[in-house]
Design a protein around this motif. Structure first.
Motif, PDB file in Angstrom:
ATOM      1  N   PHE A   1     -10.647  17.627 -21.191  1.00 41.41           N
ATOM      2  CA  PHE A   1     -11.420  16.407 -20.967  1.00 41.41           C
ATOM      3  C   PHE A   1     -11.658  16.188 -19.481  1.00 41.41           C
ATOM      4  O   PHE A   1     -10.953  16.724 -18.630  1.00 41.41           O
ATOM      5  CB  PHE A   1     -10.701  15.190 -21.570  1.00 41.41           C
ATOM      6  N   GLN A   2     -12.657  15.378 -19.206  1.00 43.31           N
ATOM      7  CA  GLN A   2     -13.020  15.041 -17.834  1.00 43.31           C
ATOM      8  C   GLN A   2     -12.859  13.540 -17.634  1.00 43.31           C
ATOM      9  O   GLN A   2     -13.202  12.750 -18.523  1.00 43.31           O
ATOM     10  CB  GLN A   2     -14.469  15.451 -17.566  1.00 43.31           C
ATOM     11  N   ILE A   3     -12.343  13.143 -16.505  1.00 47.59           N
ATOM     12  CA  ILE A   3     -12.186  11.718 -16.225  1.00 47.59           C
ATOM     13  C   ILE A   3     -13.556  11.090 -16.026  1.00 47.59           C
ATOM     14  O   ILE A   3     -14.311  11.470 -15.130  1.00 47.59           O
ATOM     15  CB  ILE A   3     -11.330  11.476 -14.960  1.00 47.59           C
TER      16      ILE A   3
ATOM     17  N   SER B   1      -9.938   5.001 -19.633  1.00 51.56           N
ATOM     18  CA  SER B   1      -9.141   5.624 -20.696  1.00 51.56           C
ATOM     19  C   SER B   1      -8.816   7.080 -20.387  1.00 51.56           C
ATOM     20  O   SER B   1      -7.686   7.542 -20.583  1.00 51.56           O
ATOM     21  CB  SER B   1      -9.877   5.524 -22.037  1.00 51.56           C
ATOM     22  N   THR B   2      -9.805   7.831 -19.911  1.00 53.06           N
ATOM     23  CA  THR B   2      -9.548   9.231 -19.575  1.00 53.06           C
ATOM     24  C   THR B   2      -8.703   9.339 -18.302  1.00 53.06           C
ATOM     25  O   THR B   2      -7.946  10.295 -18.135  1.00 53.06           O
ATOM     26  CB  THR B   2     -10.870  10.004 -19.409  1.00 53.06           C
ATOM     27  N   GLN B   3      -8.817   8.344 -17.412  1.00 55.14           N
ATOM     28  CA  GLN B   3      -7.952   8.317 -16.229  1.00 55.14           C
ATOM     29  C   GLN B   3      -6.503   8.137 -16.659  1.00 55.14           C
ATOM     30  O   GLN B   3      -5.586   8.786 -16.127  1.00 55.14           O
ATOM     31  CB  GLN B   3      -8.358   7.171 -15.305  1.00 55.14           C
TER      32      GLN B   3
ATOM     33  N   ILE C   1     -11.129   8.300 -28.268  1.00 55.68           N
ATOM     34  CA  ILE C   1     -11.910   9.264 -27.486  1.00 55.68           C
ATOM     35  C   ILE C   1     -12.148  10.534 -28.306  1.00 55.68           C
ATOM     36  O   ILE C   1     -11.205  11.242 -28.654  1.00 55.68           O
ATOM     37  CB  ILE C   1     -11.178   9.631 -26.183  1.00 55.68           C
TER      38      ILE C   1
ATOM     39  N   MET D   1      -5.314   9.040 -19.577  1.00 52.36           N
ATOM     40  CA  MET D   1      -4.926  10.291 -20.224  1.00 52.36           C
ATOM     41  C   MET D   1      -4.475  11.322 -19.207  1.00 52.36           C
ATOM     42  O   MET D   1      -3.530  12.081 -19.442  1.00 52.36           O
ATOM     43  CB  MET D   1      -6.096  10.856 -21.045  1.00 52.36           C
TER      44      MET D   1
ATOM     45  N   LEU E   1     -13.099  14.349 -28.732  1.00 51.81           N
ATOM     46  CA  LEU E   1     -13.081  15.534 -27.877  1.00 51.81           C
ATOM     47  C   LEU E   1     -13.241  16.789 -28.736  1.00 51.81           C
ATOM     48  O   LEU E   1     -12.527  16.959 -29.727  1.00 51.81           O
ATOM     49  CB  LEU E   1     -11.758  15.620 -27.107  1.00 51.81           C
TER      50      LEU E   1
END
Length: 296
Positions: free
Chosen positions: A63-65, A69-71, A45, A73, A47
């Protein structure tokens, strides 16, 4: 592992993390980005760097969900860590390489939309640390989605906040604030830096072109792999093919073909779309992502 020394939820689906990464913190500059991976099987990811502390060896990311993957994180806490934290990557903001005395004579305007406040902040802070005050416009859909207001207020010469629904600050889009500053308040600027959603940057650039105001944008939103291999961030800038991750992420906003970039971004989300892009773009596509077949 790269230890997380601070984890904080800034707004709905928006998170801030301060990560122990001395080698990255030692050399990073405003405008650059990092690539993070939570574990061996995690997605890479990219950033944009939000802040850095060379003395403490830390780098701050926001970061924004937007997916699995970001969830994943977002579930990480202080004391957890990233397996990979690679950087700094990309090119630093151009003004960091300018003659300081010349730079002090310029009047700069920054426009941040939503999560775009994160990459705008280190640039404004860098200027502040070098004795330069810049005007900053920050926009969000609602008050609850506004981030880094206190930090931005401390770094900016003048801060103008607006929300789409008028729940905080002014009411309306960031473009309305910029137009008011220039046309009604008589403000004059030498350069504008706009970072945020693609559609926001497009309309800011349409306005600033009318105002004859040179504008820089960050194309970080279209990056996927971050190394120039996958072809996701291929775009046209002044009729030339560029890649946000290796040639940017910052470009002359008046030369960026936003319509093409946004259409391409949608196509890249599907397997069929990636195949069509590779067929159409040939050698200029940049294969190697493992999804589009460009590495075969």
């Amino acid at each position: 592992m790269y230890e997380i020394v601070k984890a904080k939820k800034l707004a709905d689906k928006i998170y801030l993390m301060e990560v122990k990464a001395p080698r990255v913190a030692k050399s990073c500059q405003p405008g650059e980005f990092v690539i993070v991976k939570t574990d061996e099987t995690g997605e890479r990811i990219p950033l944009t760097i939000c802040d850095y502390d060379r003395d403490n060896g830390t780098v701050t990311i926001v970061f924004q969900i937007v997916g699995a993957s970001t969830q994943k994180m977002a579930l990480l806490q202080k004391g957890d860590g990233f397996q990979d934290f690679v950087g700094p990557l990309g090119r630093p903001s151009e003004f960091t390489g300018e003659d300081l005395e010349t730079l002090k004579q310029k009047k700069m305007l920054f426009v941040a939309g939503g999560v775009g406040a994160a990459p705008v902040y280190p640039q404004v802070k860098w200027l502040k640390n070098h004795g330069i005050d810049a005007d900053v416009v920050v926009g969000a859909k609602t008050k609850d989605l506004l981030i880094l207001e206190k930090e931005m207020e401390a770094a900016a010469g003048n801060l103008y906040v607006t929300t789409d629904d008028g729940s905080y600050g002014g009411k309306g889009m960031v473009t309305e604030v910029v137009k008011d500053l220039v046309q009604n308040q008589g403000k004059s600027y030498d350069v504008c830096v706009a970072i945020g959603p693609m559609i926001m940057m497009k309309f800011v650039c349409l306005l600033t072109k009318e105002l004859n105001l040179p504008t820089i944008v960050s194309m970080n939103p279209i990056m996927v792999d971050g190394t120039g291999m996958c072809g996701a961030c291929r775009l046209t800038v002044g009729k030339e093919v560029k890649f946000a991750c290796v040639d940017g992420p910052e470009f002359d906003g008046h030369l960026v073909d936003f319509d093409e970039a946004m259409k391409r971004q949608q196509m890249y989300k599907t397997e069929e779309g990636r195949a069509m892009l590779r067929l159409k773009e040939g050698e200029t596509h940049h294969g190697g992502c493992g999804y589009c077949g460009g590495d075969k």
